[in-house]
Structures are given as structure tokens and as C-alpha cells.
Design a protein around this motif. Structure first.
Motif, mmCIF file in Angstrom:
data_model
loop_
_atom_site.group_PDB
_atom_site.id
_atom_site.type_symbol
_atom_site.label_atom_id
_atom_site.label_comp_id
_atom_site.label_asym_id
_atom_site.label_seq_id
_atom_site.Cartn_x
_atom_site.Cartn_y
_atom_site.Cartn_z
ATOM 1 N N THR A 1 37.168 39.227 42.166
ATOM 2 C CA THR A 1 37.587 40.280 40.581
ATOM 3 C C THR A 1 37.458 41.890 41.860
ATOM 4 O OG1 THR A 1 35.549 39.239 39.141
ATOM 5 C CG2 THR A 1 36.071 42.017 39.217
ATOM 6 N N ILE A 2 37.459 41.498 42.127
ATOM 7 C CA ILE A 2 37.476 43.100 43.015
ATOM 8 C C ILE A 2 38.975 43.486 43.827
ATOM 9 C CG2 ILE A 2 37.220 44.857 45.049
ATOM 10 C CD1 ILE A 2 34.578 43.683 44.850
ATOM 11 N N LEU A 3 39.844 41.808 44.227
ATOM 12 C CA LEU A 3 40.861 41.764 44.621
ATOM 13 C C LEU A 3 41.702 41.645 43.575
ATOM 14 C CD1 LEU A 3 42.763 40.723 46.446
ATOM 15 C CD2 LEU A 3 42.434 38.505 46.359
ATOM 16 N N ASP A 4 41.565 40.910 42.346
ATOM 17 C CA ASP A 4 42.444 41.342 40.470
ATOM 18 C C ASP A 4 42.958 42.442 40.525
ATOM 19 O OD1 ASP A 4 42.735 38.691 41.009
ATOM 20 O OD2 ASP A 4 41.336 38.399 39.378
ATOM 21 N N ALA A 5 41.743 43.431 40.490
ATOM 22 C CA ALA A 5 41.106 44.687 40.126
ATOM 23 C C ALA A 5 42.342 45.966 40.941
ATOM 24 C CB ALA A 5 39.627 45.408 40.163
#
Length: 532
Positions: free
Chosen positions: A469-473
Motif C-alpha cells: 500500500t505504501i509503495l503504490d501510494a
């Protein structure tokens, strides 16, 4: 402590130390004694933070094209003479050349000459009346586009040379669109002088005066063919203002231009204590000047700069050695600016100022104060919230947040980037994004703890599940920053650079930095309950 943890801890410590080291020169100031490689790595303040001048210029590229057509017309006239092609008229008209030839045979021979030596010129119109043939030549569209682009590129290079010699540190001179130039001069103290220097075409010409033509007759009835009326400015020696103009009849033929100048320096006249500009010519210019002076002894040679006669001395004797001087009742500042303009070369076309903004130093200081205040208040509120809501884990996140800001500023200093007010906004935004990543991780860890997992396993699962999730954002935000950097200008680029660096730094501190602290704490002692 396991080998993997030791390596991760060493990497985090090394990166943090490097960030602090590269930030030191900016914090300690220019007077600090630091090694050479560090002294040059400073964080520079942008126009909106330290004051200065913002200009948008438009290059009148059409003028450069017209000047190129004039040169082609003169060259074509000489070629016709050499080939014995009889032409009654060869005259440039804007972007076209009009020729009047004696007969059709001359027109056919002209076409052969164009095909061989002037492929960039194309016949646009042809009329025949009696035996006379009139032809209008125009530039090939690709050649016209090339000349216009060259004029803009040359103008940028010339302006950059002038600004560098003017002494402005960290100027921004970049193209904007097809024919516009964006100029930012931070810390400039005399904007008017800078504008005069940047906008000066510096087109230097040596021409003979038409001394056999009466100035009064030329003013009354117009100058004879091949001549024109130019003016010599009369300057008040005290106020340095132009108090009058003296008309002179000057031949249109340019004997020598400023393209042969290799150097221009300011000297002081020992007799009258007035500054003047000395010129040095290259080998070709020295030969030309020697030939001009030897063939015109006793005549007056006008030194014309941007259409104004600076001086018109009498040629007493042949002048060898490749040196000349320009006198004209200059102030010392005017003489220096003229020397800079001549050294850097003439602009290929006039430039027009479309936009001009001046930011005072006091406004810049106010912007710095307001930006730092916003960063301090926002950072303090975030630190307080994280410590209260997430307890000990929040303190770890706060340490990572401080590390994040240090890494951002250290990276900007490493690349000698310019910090602008939008850049400070990017740092404030990155602070929030860095905390957002920790919030996602901590909430995942809480969920795992509620399922009954041990602190070590909950920590492992929380980081693993929150990572995607952090990487996508952050990737989507990084793409937006890349688009802003590619298509933005000035402050927008500054914001994009700070945001991109902040994204990388926040990923490192939130995922790697905090994980190292948690692992080091949990693996050295048995923890039954995690304060989160």
C-alpha cells in the motif's frame, strides 16, 4: 544482534551521517572553514527566498531571419557578378529577395546557380515584361525554422555569458516555449543595470561617413541611395543623460562587424580621466581593419553600436596590430557593461521583455520566516500527535521524521539544488506523507496484535502487509512529481524536485529506519506487550 540487522543499522547510520555532513555547509554559513568538496555543496536559496529579478524575454527571431536574408542577398549579388549574370536589381525585402534580370537566359543561369550554391532559396514568383525578368526568392521553410531556432539558442548562450560576467551567482536561464527565455537572477542588487546589459543587442559595425553629402540636404530631402542618417548622442558629463543628438550621414555598407572581436577591456584616458573601451581583433579582423584604415586615410570611420554612432574619428594612418578603441563619454559602469556585451558577442536578434518581477530581500526574508514557521508548527503538531496516539512507537516515528527532514535537506545540498518557497511546501507535504506511511504500518501491527500474535510476529506481519500500500501510494505521487518536473518551470520544478527527494527519503526512513529501531529493541529483550 543478527548479521542482517547489523548491516541494516550500519546503512541507516551511514545515510544519516552523510545527510548531516552535506547539510553542515549550509547551516554553518559561507565563512566556515570546510574541506573543498564540502564547501561547494551548499543549499542555495531561490528568487522568492533571497530576492532578485524574474524576467521573461521573447526573441524576435523574424529579425534574425531578415538579417540572414540580407546577408544572402549581398552574397548572391557578388556571386552573380562573378558568374557574369546580368542583374539590374538585387534587393532584400523582409524575408524575400527581389531580383530584376536583363533577359530569360540570365534567369535560367540564375536557377542553375541557386541549385548549386543556394539550395535554401526558392523562387516564389516570376514575371516577365518585355525582355526583363523579375524573380522573387524566398527561404525554404525548414531553413527559416532552423534560423529562428538558432537565433533563440544563440540568444540564450549570449545572455548566459553576459550574466556570468556580470557576477550573478546561481542564475536560471532556460528556454520557455519556442521563442521565449526565462531568466531568474537571485540576489541582484541593480535590476535596471542588469536589464540594460541583458537586452543590449551589441551589434557593432564599422562604417564610413558619407562626407560628400550635406547633412542638412539629407535631412530635408532624404539621404542618397546607399546612405542613411544615424545619430551621435551628446551626453551631459555630470548627469550622464542624453541632452542632444547630432545627425550624421553614414554609408550603409558595413566594412567590418563585431564578430571579429576577441576581447574588450575598459581603460582610463590618462589625459581626460575618462573611461574608454579597447578592442582586440582576431587575425581576420586585424587584416580587415588594417586594409580599411590603409584605404581610407583622411576619412572618418563611424563606430556604430546598435544603430547609434559612438564616435567617428578621422583615420590618420594605417592601423596595424589588430587593436582599436571606442570613446563616447561613458561612465565607468557604462564602459564596463559595453565591454561585457562586446566580449560575450552580439545578440542575433532583438529581445522584448514580456514579464518582469522584482522580489525585494525583505520579502524574501519574510517568506523564509513564514515557511520555516509553517514547517515548525506542522512538524510539532505531527510529532505531538504521534507520541500521544501511538506512544513509544510514535516516538520512533518522530525520530524517523527528523531523519527524513535531514536527508531531504542534505540531498538538496549535495546536488546544489535551489530551495524555493514551493520547495518548502514540498518538504511540509513530505512530512505528512512520511507520517502517513508509519500510520499505515502501526495500524496493521495493531490488527495483528488483536489477533493474538506476539510483538515480534505482529511487527513482521504489519510491515509486510503495509508495504504494498505504501509503495503504490508513493509511486503514484513520484510519477506526479516527475510530470511536474518535466513540464513545469521555475518554482513548479523546485516543488517537484523537493517532493521527489522527499518521497524517496520518507520510504527509507518509514520502512527501513523505523524497522531497524524496532528490531534492535525487540531482539535484545523479551517483550510481551508492544507500546503502540
Amino acid at each position: 544482534m543478527s548479521l542482517s540487522l547489523k548491516w541494516r543499522a550500519a546503512i541507516v547510520a551511514a545515510v544519516t551521517v552523510l545527510g548531516i555532513v552535506f547539510l553542515l555547509p549550509s547551516v554553518m554559513g559561507p565563512d566556515a572553514k570546510l574541506p573543498g568538496f564540502l564547501a561547494e555543496r551548499r543549499l542555495h536559496l531561490g528568487l522568492d527566498l533571497q530576492g532578485g529579478m524574474h524576467l521573461v524575454l521573447e526573441v524576435q527571431a523574424e529579425k534574425a531571419v531578415e538579417q540572414a536574408v540580407e546577408r544572402m542577398a549581398a552574397d548572391l549579388k557578388g556571386a552573380l557578378r562573378e558568374e557574369r549574370i546580368r542583374a539590374r536589381t538585387v534587393e532584400p525585402r523582409g524575408k524575400e529577395i527581389r531580383l530584376v534580370l536583363r533577359d530569360a537566359e540570365a534567369a535560367d543561369r540564375l536557377q542553375a546557380l541557386l541549385d548549386d550554391d543556394y539550395p535554401m532559396l526558392r523562387p516564389k514568383a516570376r514575371t516577365q515584361e518585355g525582355g526583363r525578368v523579375e524573380i522573387v526568392l524566398g527561404l525554404d521553410p525548414n531553413e527559416e525554422q532552423r534560423l529562428a531556432k538558432y537565433a533563440v539558442d544563440q540568444a540564450i548562450e549570449t545572455i548566459r555569458n553576459r550574466v556570468d560576467q556580470f557576477g550573478v551567482t546561481e542564475p536560471t536561464i532556460v528556454p520557455q516555449g519556442e521563442r521565449r527565455i526565462l531568466i531568474q537572477l537571485p540576489g541582484i542588487k541593480d535590476p535596471e543595470r542588469a536589464i540594460r546589459l541583458i537586452g543590449k543587442t551589441a551589434q557593432l559595425e564599422f562604417r564610413l561617413l558619407a562626407e560628400d553629402v550635406s547633412v542638412d540636404e539629407a535631412l530635408k530631402n532624404g539621404p542618397p541611395p546607399g546612405t542613411e542618417i544615424l545619430y551621435e548622442h551628446q551626453v551631459d558629463p555630470v548627469t550622464r543623460q542624453v541632452v542632444g543628438r547630432r545627425p550624421l550621414v553614414v554609408q550603409k555598407r558595413v566594412l567590418m562587424g563585431g564578430d571579429v572581436i576577441t576581447d574588450a577591456r575598459v581603460q582610463i584616458d590618462q589625459r581626460y580621466n575618462e573611461p574608454y573601451v579597447t578592442l582586440n581583433f582576431d587575425k581576420r579582423g586585424a587584416r580587415m581593419f588594417e586594409r580599411i584604415t590603409s584605404e581610407n586615410v583622411g576619412k572618418r570611420l563611424a563606430i556604430v553600436l546598435d544603430g547609434v554612432v559612438q564616435s567617428a574619428p578621422v583615420i590618420r594612418e594605417r592601423i596595424a596590430g589588430g587593436r582599436a578603441q571606442i570613446t563616447g563619454r561613458f561612465s565607468l559602469e557604462e564602459a564596463r557593461d559595453l565591454a561585457i556585451a562586446l566580449r560575450s558577442g552580439s545578440l542575433p536578434a532583438p529581445v522584448e521583455i514580456l514579464e518582469r518581477r522584482t522580489v525585494g530581500p525583505s520579502l524574501g526574508h519574510d517568506s523564509i520566516r513564514a515557511g520555516l514557521m509553517a514547517l515548525a508548527i506542522g512538524g510539532a503538531l505531527v510529532v505531538l500527535f504521534m507520541a500521544v496516539y501511538y506512544k513509544w512507537a510514535g516516538v520512533v516515528a518522530d525520530l524517523a521524521l527528523i531523519m527524513n527532514v535531514v536527508l531531504i535537506l542534505g540531498s538538496l545540498a549535495l546536488f546544489e539544488a535551489t530551495l524555493t518557497l514551493p520547495g518548502i511546501a514540498g518538504i511540509v507535504l513530505t512530512v505528512g506523507m512520511a507520517v502517513d506511511a508509519n500510520v499505515l504500518i502501526f495500524e496493521r501491527i495493531r490488527e495483528e496484535l488483536r489477533l493474538g500474535k506476539s510483538p515480534v510476529n505482529a511487527l513482521e506481519s504489519g510491515y509486510a502487509k503495509a508495504f504494498s500500500t505504501i509503495l503504490d501510494a508513493n509511486v503514484t505521487t513520484f510519477i506526479a512529481a516527475a510530470v511536474l518536473w518535466q513540464y513545469g518551470t521555475g518554482p513548479i520544478k523546485g516543488f517537484a524536485v523537493t517532493l521527489a527527494i522527499g518521497i524517496v527519503a520518507s520510504m527509507f526512513t518509514a520502512i527501513v529506519g523505523t524497522r531497524v529501531i524496532f528490531d534492535a529493541f525487540l531482539r535484545r529483550r523479551t517483550i510481551r506487550r508492544l507500546s503502540i
